[in-house]
Motif scaffolding. Structure first.
Motif, PDB file in Angstrom:
ATOM      1  N   THR A   6      50.498 109.561  58.138  1.00  0.00           N
ATOM      2  CA  THR A   6      49.401 109.611  56.920  1.00  0.00           C
ATOM      3  C   THR A   6      48.929 108.508  56.515  1.00  0.00           C
ATOM      4  O   THR A   6      49.536 107.797  56.368  1.00  0.00           O
ATOM      5  N   VAL A   7      47.483 108.155  57.036  1.00  0.00           N
ATOM      6  CA  VAL A   7      47.098 107.500  55.620  1.00  0.00           C
ATOM      7  C   VAL A   7      46.353 107.866  54.675  1.00  0.00           C
ATOM      8  O   VAL A   7      45.813 108.500  54.844  1.00  0.00           O
ATOM      9  N   THR A   8      46.737 106.978  54.072  1.00  0.00           N
ATOM     10  CA  THR A   8      46.378 107.666  52.976  1.00  0.00           C
ATOM     11  C   THR A   8      45.589 106.148  51.789  1.00  0.00           C
ATOM     12  O   THR A   8      46.172 105.420  50.912  1.00  0.00           O
ATOM     13  N   LEU A   9      43.655 106.281  51.856  1.00  0.00           N
ATOM     14  CA  LEU A   9      43.689 105.026  51.351  1.00  0.00           C
ATOM     15  C   LEU A   9      43.557 105.429  49.839  1.00  0.00           C
ATOM     16  O   LEU A   9      43.659 104.177  49.580  1.00  0.00           O
ATOM     17  N   ASN A  10      43.696 105.939  49.405  1.00  0.00           N
ATOM     18  CA  ASN A  10      43.521 106.393  47.936  1.00  0.00           C
ATOM     19  C   ASN A  10      44.747 107.322  47.620  1.00  0.00           C
ATOM     20  O   ASN A  10      44.245 108.516  47.113  1.00  0.00           O
ATOM     21  N   GLY A  39      47.060 112.853  46.883  1.00  0.00           N
ATOM     22  CA  GLY A  39      45.918 112.434  47.341  1.00  0.00           C
ATOM     23  C   GLY A  39      46.387 112.796  48.594  1.00  0.00           C
ATOM     24  O   GLY A  39      47.344 113.599  49.151  1.00  0.00           O
ATOM     25  N   LYS A  40      45.067 112.915  49.556  1.00  0.00           N
ATOM     26  CA  LYS A  40      44.448 113.862  50.341  1.00  0.00           C
ATOM     27  C   LYS A  40      45.719 113.819  51.334  1.00  0.00           C
ATOM     28  O   LYS A  40      46.429 114.414  52.068  1.00  0.00           O
ATOM     29  N   GLY A  41      45.720 112.290  51.981  1.00  0.00           N
ATOM     30  CA  GLY A  41      47.094 112.135  52.903  1.00  0.00           C
ATOM     31  C   GLY A  41      48.209 112.167  52.262  1.00  0.00           C
ATOM     32  O   GLY A  41      49.566 113.149  53.840  1.00  0.00           O
TER      33      GLY A  41
END
Length: 78
Positions: A6-10, A39-41
């Motif tokens: 997963t890519v978690t930007l924040n 965080g979402k990711g």
């Protein structure tokens, strides 16, 4: 089995303070502090890894000021 990334930007750091009891209008003393990466990711990776027994990795690009505790909490996940 498969792998997910997963890519978690924040990314976030969830901090939970534990007390013996919550009493209105009283002073509370913290008995324990818990840190958990989130965080979402991060949350999606955690749920999929638990539910489907996949190997999960989280990619979180870093820019600006970073709280090392968030990345330490994430690195300690199994």
């Amino acid at each position: 089995m498969g792998e997910i990334v997963t890519v978690t930007l924040n990314a976030a750091l969830y901090v939970t303070y534990e007390v013996e009891a919550l009493v209105p209008n009283a002073t509370h003393r913290v008995t324990a502090v818990h840190h958990r990466a989130g965080g979402k990711g991060v949350n999606v990776a955690r749920v999929l890894a638990d539910a489907v027994a996949l190997s999960a990795a989280v990619l979180s690009p870093v820019a600006g000021t970073v709280d090392p505790a968030a990345y330490l909490a994430l690195s300690q996940e199994t």
